[in-house]
Write a protein that holds these residues in place. Structure first.
Motif, PDB file in Angstrom:
ATOM      1  N   ASN A 105       0.863  -1.186   0.000  1.00  0.00           N
ATOM      2  CA  ASN A 105       0.000   0.000   0.000  1.00  0.00           C
ATOM      3  C   ASN A 105       0.896   1.231   0.000  1.00  0.00           C
ATOM      4  N   LEU A 106       0.638   2.138  -0.934  1.00  0.00           N
ATOM      5  CA  LEU A 106       1.517   3.284  -1.137  1.00  0.00           C
ATOM      6  C   LEU A 106       1.098   4.474  -0.286  1.00  0.00           C
ATOM      7  N   THR A 107       2.044   5.076   0.413  1.00  0.00           N
ATOM      8  CA  THR A 107       1.842   6.374   1.082  1.00  0.00           C
ATOM      9  C   THR A 107       2.612   7.405   0.267  1.00  0.00           C
ATOM     10  N   ASP A 108       1.883   8.353  -0.321  1.00  0.00           N
ATOM     11  CA  ASP A 108       2.481   9.276  -1.275  1.00  0.00           C
ATOM     12  C   ASP A 108       1.932  10.694  -1.053  1.00  0.00           C
ATOM     13  N   PRO A 109       2.277  11.307   0.102  1.00  0.00           N
ATOM     14  CA  PRO A 109       1.687  12.610   0.431  1.00  0.00           C
ATOM     15  C   PRO A 109       2.173  13.758  -0.449  1.00  0.00           C
ATOM     16  N   TYR A 110       3.283  13.581  -1.159  1.00  0.00           N
ATOM     17  CA  TYR A 110       3.866  14.704  -1.921  1.00  0.00           C
ATOM     18  C   TYR A 110       3.873  14.441  -3.430  1.00  0.00           C
ATOM     19  N   HIS A 111       2.990  13.494  -3.846  1.00  0.00           N
ATOM     20  CA  HIS A 111       2.706  13.252  -5.269  1.00  0.00           C
ATOM     21  C   HIS A 111       3.928  12.763  -6.053  1.00  0.00           C
ATOM     22  N   GLY A 112       4.688  11.889  -5.437  1.00  0.00           N
ATOM     23  CA  GLY A 112       5.844  11.322  -6.118  1.00  0.00           C
ATOM     24  C   GLY A 112       5.454  10.463  -7.306  1.00  0.00           C
ATOM     25  N   ARG A 113       4.355   9.703  -7.182  1.00  0.00           N
ATOM     26  CA  ARG A 113       3.951   8.847  -8.296  1.00  0.00           C
ATOM     27  C   ARG A 113       3.549   9.688  -9.502  1.00  0.00           C
ATOM     28  N   ARG A 114       2.877  10.790  -9.242  1.00  0.00           N
ATOM     29  CA  ARG A 114       2.490  11.692 -10.336  1.00  0.00           C
ATOM     30  C   ARG A 114       3.733  12.222 -11.056  1.00  0.00           C
ATOM     31  N   ASP A 115       4.757  12.577 -10.272  1.00  0.00           N
ATOM     32  CA  ASP A 115       5.985  13.089 -10.885  1.00  0.00           C
ATOM     33  C   ASP A 115       6.772  11.992 -11.593  1.00  0.00           C
ATOM     34  N   LEU A 116       6.668  10.748 -11.091  1.00  0.00           N
ATOM     35  CA  LEU A 116       7.277   9.624 -11.810  1.00  0.00           C
ATOM     36  C   LEU A 116       6.663   9.499 -13.200  1.00  0.00           C
ATOM     37  N   GLU A 117       5.341   9.583 -13.253  1.00  0.00           N
ATOM     38  CA  GLU A 117       4.643   9.443 -14.527  1.00  0.00           C
ATOM     39  C   GLU A 117       4.921  10.626 -15.446  1.00  0.00           C
ATOM     40  N   ALA A 118       5.112  11.815 -14.843  1.00  0.00           N
ATOM     41  CA  ALA A 118       5.415  13.016 -15.634  1.00  0.00           C
ATOM     42  C   ALA A 118       6.895  13.131 -15.954  1.00  0.00           C
ATOM     43  N   ARG A 119       7.687  12.174 -15.423  1.00  0.00           N
ATOM     44  CA  ARG A 119       9.144  12.172 -15.631  1.00  0.00           C
ATOM     45  C   ARG A 119       9.789  13.470 -15.135  1.00  0.00           C
ATOM     46  N   LEU A 120       9.400  13.859 -13.919  1.00  0.00           N
ATOM     47  CA  LEU A 120       9.914  15.101 -13.330  1.00  0.00           C
ATOM     48  C   LEU A 120      10.686  14.834 -12.051  1.00  0.00           C
ATOM     49  N   LEU A 121      11.827  15.485 -11.916  1.00  0.00           N
ATOM     50  CA  LEU A 121      12.586  15.491 -10.669  1.00  0.00           C
ATOM     51  C   LEU A 121      12.222  16.793  -9.962  1.00  0.00           C
ATOM     52  N   ARG A 122      11.379  16.677  -8.929  1.00  0.00           N
ATOM     53  CA  ARG A 122      10.854  17.866  -8.254  1.00  0.00           C
ATOM     54  C   ARG A 122      11.137  17.780  -6.752  1.00  0.00           C
ATOM     55  N   HIS A 123      11.500  18.892  -6.146  1.00  0.00           N
ATOM     56  CA  HIS A 123      11.792  18.911  -4.712  1.00  0.00           C
ATOM     57  C   HIS A 123      10.505  18.739  -3.903  1.00  0.00           C
ATOM     58  N   VAL A 124      10.662  18.208  -2.700  1.00  0.00           N
ATOM     59  CA  VAL A 124       9.503  17.945  -1.836  1.00  0.00           C
ATOM     60  C   VAL A 124       9.016  19.217  -1.162  1.00  0.00           C
ATOM     61  N   SER A 125       9.972  19.998  -0.630  1.00  0.00           N
ATOM     62  CA  SER A 125       9.595  21.202   0.116  1.00  0.00           C
ATOM     63  C   SER A 125      10.685  22.260  -0.034  1.00  0.00           C
ATOM     64  N   PRO A 126      10.408  23.502   0.385  1.00  0.00           N
ATOM     65  CA  PRO A 126      11.445  24.543   0.303  1.00  0.00           C
ATOM     66  C   PRO A 126      12.695  24.210   1.112  1.00  0.00           C
ATOM     67  N   ALA A 127      12.577  23.269   2.069  1.00  0.00           N
ATOM     68  CA  ALA A 127      13.744  22.868   2.866  1.00  0.00           C
ATOM     69  C   ALA A 127      14.818  22.214   1.993  1.00  0.00           C
ATOM     70  N   PHE A 128      14.460  21.875   0.755  1.00  0.00           N
ATOM     71  CA  PHE A 128      15.436  21.345  -0.205  1.00  0.00           C
ATOM     72  C   PHE A 128      16.664  22.252  -0.270  1.00  0.00           C
ATOM     73  N   ALA A 129      16.437  23.558  -0.237  1.00  0.00           N
ATOM     74  CA  ALA A 129      17.521  24.534  -0.412  1.00  0.00           C
ATOM     75  C   ALA A 129      18.426  24.640   0.806  1.00  0.00           C
TER      76      ALA A 129
END
Length: 409
Positions: A105-129
């Protein structure tokens, strides 16, 4: 206590790629409970434990707060109250911030699966910086998944550029940087790693010597791609296509650094760039504390790669000096890697990727001819000490002259 599979194992399963390393996160537990179950602690800095049987890593769910500069400048808080979502939000990319329970069962609060399908490398939060190492990590993931069509999200690229301009990259240790660089160079498309670093202005901070090659022209007759930086990317690409080891890939990245020092009025020629580049190669080697074999090969390839290309024209005496420089008698593998780097350099030219490189077999044959000189007959003739060395050299030169004559027939 709840246990979830997290990060790369979830990402790669969803991508249909083989899963090698598995990381686990434990929610609702204390260190004492983990120890009681036989888990072994890893270090004192993180609440991470090794499974008593599998040896896989299990980390307590934790939050983190920026407390200083660089990769290590964080304060961690682990407790049974930290939720899975709070643990996942501190991760770098959405595609790495997914979790699975034992029923998949997948827990995906930050839409990682959507970005996998869109082929996007996207940061989770502004804390990335807050973590400069993430600039290198994202560039490495871009190199890994480029063949699948992944690109860096524009807003993530903006944060990476912000990090590059902040001075935080200078706070990275040589060891951490090299770990990311070496892993990135061994990906299927390592040239993408360099392209992404350049796109976010990190390349001119981390490797200004490589960044300086872009926009520097070379003679079109030898280099149809003209631009030295683009040529370097192509050489790196060829090294991956031909499954070269890390030593060769590192040498390919650094081989032409001397061309970045050529005055504009001398363009597109680059006289003595091989020798001029040595101090730059040495500086990059030392900056990242590259392993000794990588350092040595990069310097030798930088100095002698044009000898490799002109192998068939070299005088026997020059050929002998080349072989001596590589110590082909005791270190044959290093010379083989030099030949590989030269071939990648020749193939890394627009439209010439499939052209044969006869210099490779010629150099191998020369090394064999020089190695075939027997020492025992010289000893029996009474040669010893420096005289023996000179006698061996004369015999090797004789062997190379015979080899060259036979090859030219």
């Amino acid at each position: 206590m709840q246990i979830y599979k997290v990060g790369g194992a979830v990402r790669d399963r969803l991508l249909g790629k083989p899963v090698t390393d598995i990381d686990w996160v434990v929610v609702g537990a204390t260190s004492e409970e983990m120890l009681a179950k036989g888990f072994r602690p890893v270090g004192a800095d993180f609440p991470v434990f090794l499974h008593p049987k599998s040896g896989e890593e299990y980390a307590l769910a934790r939050t983190e707060r920026k407390s200083g500069r660089g990769y290590g400048g964080f304060t961690f808080h682990a407790s049974p109250e930290v939720t899975l979502e709070e643990d996942l939000i501190r991760r770098d990319l959405t595609i790495n911030a997914m979790a699975e329970d034992d029923q998949q069962n997948l827990t995906d609060p930050y839409h990682g699966r959507r970005d996998l399908e869109a082929r996007l490398l996207r940061h989770v939060s502004p804390a990335f910086a807050e973590d400069p190492l993430r600039v290198l990590r994202v560039a490495r993931f871009a190199a890994r998944y480029a063949a699948l069509g992944f690109t860096v999200a524009p807003e993530t690229m903006a944060l990476m550029r912000q990090l590059s301009e902040s001075g935080e990259l200078q706070a990275l240790t040589a060891e951490r940087s090299w770990k990311e660089i070496s892993r990135a160079l061994m990906e299927d498309q390592p040239q993408v790693f360099i392209e992404v670093l350049r796109a976010c202005d990190a390349l001119k901070v981390l490797m200004p010597e490589v960044d300086a090659l872009f926009g520097v022209p070379q003679p079109e007759a030898h280099h149809p791609e003209i631009d030295t930086g683009l040529h370097t990317l192509s050489v790196l690409e060829q090294s991956a296509l031909h499954k070269q080891p890390l030593t060769v890939r590192w040498a390919c990245l650094l081989h032409d650094l001397g061309k970045g020092l050529t005055p504009e009025e001398d363009w597109p020629r680059h006289i003595a760039h091989e020798h001029k580049g040595l101090k730059l190669i040495k500086a990059v080697n030392e900056r990242f504390k590259a392993p000794k074999d990588c350092q040595e090969l990069a310097l030798l390839v930088g100095e002698y790669h044009t000898h490799g290309h002109r192998a068939l024209e070299l005088k026997p005496s020059t050929l002998l000096e080349l072989l001596q420089s590589f110590d082909v008698y005791r270190r044959p593998q290093r010379f083989e890697e030099f030949i590989a780097a030269c071939e990648m350099d020749a193939r890394g030219r627009k439209g010439l990727e499939q052209r044969n490189y006869p210099q490779a077999d010629y150099l191998r044959g020369a090394a064999t001819a020089a190695r075939s000189v027997a020492v025992q007959p010289l000893l029996e003739k009474g040669f010893k000490g420096p005289e023996l060395g000179e006698a061996i050299k004369r015999e090797r030169l004789k062997a190379l002259k015979a080899y060259k004559e036979a090859a030219s027939v």
